[in-house]
Design a protein around this motif. Structure first.
Motif, PDB file in Angstrom:
ATOM      1  N   GLU A  32       0.621  -1.142   0.417  1.00 49.54           N
ATOM      2  CA  GLU A  32      -0.539   0.185  -0.087  1.00 49.54           C
ATOM      3  C   GLU A  32       1.182   0.973   0.203  1.00 49.54           C
ATOM      4  O   GLU A  32       0.737   2.220  -0.651  1.00 49.54           O
ATOM      5  CB  GLU A  32      -1.104   0.260   0.954  1.00 49.54           C
ATOM      6  N   TYR A  33       1.267   1.270   0.940  1.00 52.42           N
ATOM      7  CA  TYR A  33       3.024   2.913   0.845  1.00 52.42           C
ATOM      8  C   TYR A  33       3.276   2.661   0.108  1.00 52.42           C
ATOM      9  O   TYR A  33       3.729   3.022  -0.926  1.00 52.42           O
ATOM     10  CB  TYR A  33       3.539   2.397   2.492  1.00 52.42           C
ATOM     11  N   GLY A  34       4.457   1.567  -0.810  1.00 54.85           N
ATOM     12  CA  GLY A  34       4.952   1.190  -2.491  1.00 54.85           C
ATOM     13  C   GLY A  34       3.699   2.679  -2.923  1.00 54.85           C
ATOM     14  O   GLY A  34       4.335   2.880  -4.005  1.00 54.85           O
ATOM     15  N   ALA A  35       2.684   1.586  -3.213  1.00 56.01           N
ATOM     16  CA  ALA A  35       2.174   2.164  -4.601  1.00 56.01           C
ATOM     17  C   ALA A  35       1.966   3.466  -4.394  1.00 56.01           C
ATOM     18  O   ALA A  35       1.807   4.237  -5.472  1.00 56.01           O
ATOM     19  CB  ALA A  35       0.272   1.731  -4.412  1.00 56.01           C
ATOM     20  N   LEU A  36       1.567   4.602  -3.458  1.00 55.84           N
ATOM     21  CA  LEU A  36       1.113   5.743  -2.869  1.00 55.84           C
ATOM     22  C   LEU A  36       2.038   6.318  -3.376  1.00 55.84           C
ATOM     23  O   LEU A  36       2.222   7.399  -3.945  1.00 55.84           O
ATOM     24  CB  LEU A  36       0.464   6.123  -1.408  1.00 55.84           C
ATOM     25  N   TYR A  37       3.877   6.009  -2.584  1.00 53.82           N
ATOM     26  CA  TYR A  37       4.846   6.582  -2.985  1.00 53.82           C
ATOM     27  C   TYR A  37       5.176   6.735  -4.300  1.00 53.82           C
ATOM     28  O   TYR A  37       6.496   7.700  -5.073  1.00 53.82           O
ATOM     29  CB  TYR A  37       5.836   6.218  -1.971  1.00 53.82           C
ATOM     30  N   GLU A  38       4.763   5.483  -5.116  1.00 55.20           N
ATOM     31  CA  GLU A  38       4.930   5.472  -6.526  1.00 55.20           C
ATOM     32  C   GLU A  38       4.386   6.620  -7.637  1.00 55.20           C
ATOM     33  O   GLU A  38       4.557   7.446  -8.528  1.00 55.20           O
ATOM     34  CB  GLU A  38       4.684   3.967  -6.968  1.00 55.20           C
ATOM     35  N   LYS A  39       3.414   6.491  -6.907  1.00 57.21           N
ATOM     36  CA  LYS A  39       2.375   7.999  -7.787  1.00 57.21           C
ATOM     37  C   LYS A  39       2.902   9.053  -6.598  1.00 57.21           C
ATOM     38  O   LYS A  39       3.376  10.063  -8.084  1.00 57.21           O
ATOM     39  CB  LYS A  39       1.114   7.690  -7.013  1.00 57.21           C
ATOM     40  N   SER A  40       3.588  10.064  -5.936  1.00 59.84           N
ATOM     41  CA  SER A  40       4.089  10.503  -5.625  1.00 59.84           C
ATOM     42  C   SER A  40       5.567  11.277  -5.606  1.00 59.84           C
ATOM     43  O   SER A  40       5.898  12.416  -5.458  1.00 59.84           O
ATOM     44  CB  SER A  40       3.383  10.934  -3.992  1.00 59.84           C
ATOM     45  N   GLY A  41       5.969   9.902  -5.560  1.00 57.60           N
ATOM     46  CA  GLY A  41       7.629  10.365  -5.494  1.00 57.60           C
ATOM     47  C   GLY A  41       8.005  10.533  -3.419  1.00 57.60           C
ATOM     48  O   GLY A  41       6.996  11.290  -2.953  1.00 57.60           O
ATOM     49  N   PHE A  42       9.555  11.150  -3.563  1.00 61.97           N
ATOM     50  CA  PHE A  42       9.645  11.906  -2.487  1.00 61.97           C
ATOM     51  C   PHE A  42      10.439  13.211  -2.344  1.00 61.97           C
ATOM     52  O   PHE A  42      10.954  13.840  -1.376  1.00 61.97           O
ATOM     53  CB  PHE A  42      11.149  11.030  -2.428  1.00 61.97           C
TER      54      PHE A  42
END
Length: 311
Positions: free
Chosen positions: A211-221
């Motif tokens: 879940e976290y990975g998918a959300l940060y794939e979208k937003s980046g860092f």
């Protein structure tokens, strides 16, 4: 989890994502830290809704499903505070409890200082109220201190960029679950502090990580590195830093934040109450930096007891 609804609110031209569950006039807004997202509050949101509260958790601008700012390198803590005010106004909510984790403690307390009439109480985990001023940590910790590294333009971007977003989140969850401050050697990067064979903490599943990975794939860092790490010296614009609403601080005694120079004394001696007079402090002996995910039943009970006391 299927009770949680997802919606978008347009604020200053950005579509900000919020998770929302429960009904009624008593509202709790959950503010995440890093590397977290609305999903970090999954246990607390359901518990609050089942106890008769409405629970809302936004993704900050540039995080998760929320739009990034047009200039991420200029994002500030004030953006989070202004966005929170706009979300409450849009939803017609006059007064809320704020529950915050990690750096989310800063906008929670600043919001309470700037808009005390909108806040019933503040609960924070992992980070107490910190008065403004220069940080001692960068001066007293080695060069490889993770915050110092992440404040250096381009360094974290290069470090994170070698890996996919899911692995970056995995590594940070493992690092931040330990009781020692993440500090790299001179010729080592922060991501290299975690071996690929190191297991996830037992309370954090592969499904959670996905879940976290998918959300940060979208937003980046990009925005996440700007706020909080490159915005710590920002002036909060408040003349008197005395929090006048009731507050609760939940600290896991295994939290690496206790190892920050002066932090344990600041909390255990009660010095923090100079700034938050109506503060209750609860220590969970086995708790780590992610105490709300690690020990959700204990944390939920502490939060609900606080909410019901001041509702």
């Amino acid at each position: 989890m299927d009770k949680i609804q997802h919606k978008f609110i347009n604020v200053q031209g950005l579509n900000l994502h919020i998770a929302d569950t429960g009904k009624g006039p008593n509202v709790v807004v959950f503010l995440h830290g890093f590397p977290e997202i609305w999903y970090t509050w999954r246990h607390q949101m359901v518990a609050a809704a089942n106890a008769g509260f409405r629970a809302i958790a936004p993704d900050y601008r540039g995080y998760g499903l929320s739009d990034p700012p047009t200039q991420p390198e200029k994002a500030t803590f004030k953006d989070i505070i202004n966005d929170l005010l706009a979300i409450l106004d849009h939803l017609g909510i006059s007064k809320v409890f704020l529950v915050a984790k990690d750096f989310g403690a800063r906008p929670a307390y600043q919001f309470a200082l700037l808009h005390p009439e909108r806040v019933r109480g503040v609960v924070t985990m992992g980070v107490p109220f910190m008065p403004p001023g220069p940080s001692r940590f960068r001066d007293t910790l080695p060069e490889g201190f993770y915050i110092a590294r992440w404040q250096e333009p381009g360094r974290a971007e290069a470090d994170f960029g070698r890996l996919d977003a899911k692995t970056v989140v995995r590594n940070i969850y493992i690092l931040f679950s330990r009781s020692e401050i993440p500090i790299a050697a001179e010729n080592q990067e922060i991501m290299d502090l975690v071996d690929a064979s190191t297991p996830l903490p037992p309370w954090f599943t592969e499904e959670d990580l996905a879940e976290y990975g998918a959300l940060y794939e979208k937003s980046g860092f990009q925005t996440a590195l700007q706020v909080p790490y490159r915005s710590f010296q920002e002036d909060n614009g408040v003349a008197e830093n005395i929090v006048k609403v009731p507050a609760l601080l939940i600290m896991g005694d295994q939290d690496y934040v206790f190892k920050f120079p002066g932090m344990e004394d600041y909390i255990r001696s009660g010095k923090v109450k100079q700034f938050v007079p109506d503060l209750e402090i609860v220590h969970l002996p086995e708790g780590t930096h992610f105490v709300h995910e690690q020990l959700p039943e204990q944390v939920n009970q502490l939060i609900l007891t606080f909410l019901n006391k001041y509702v």
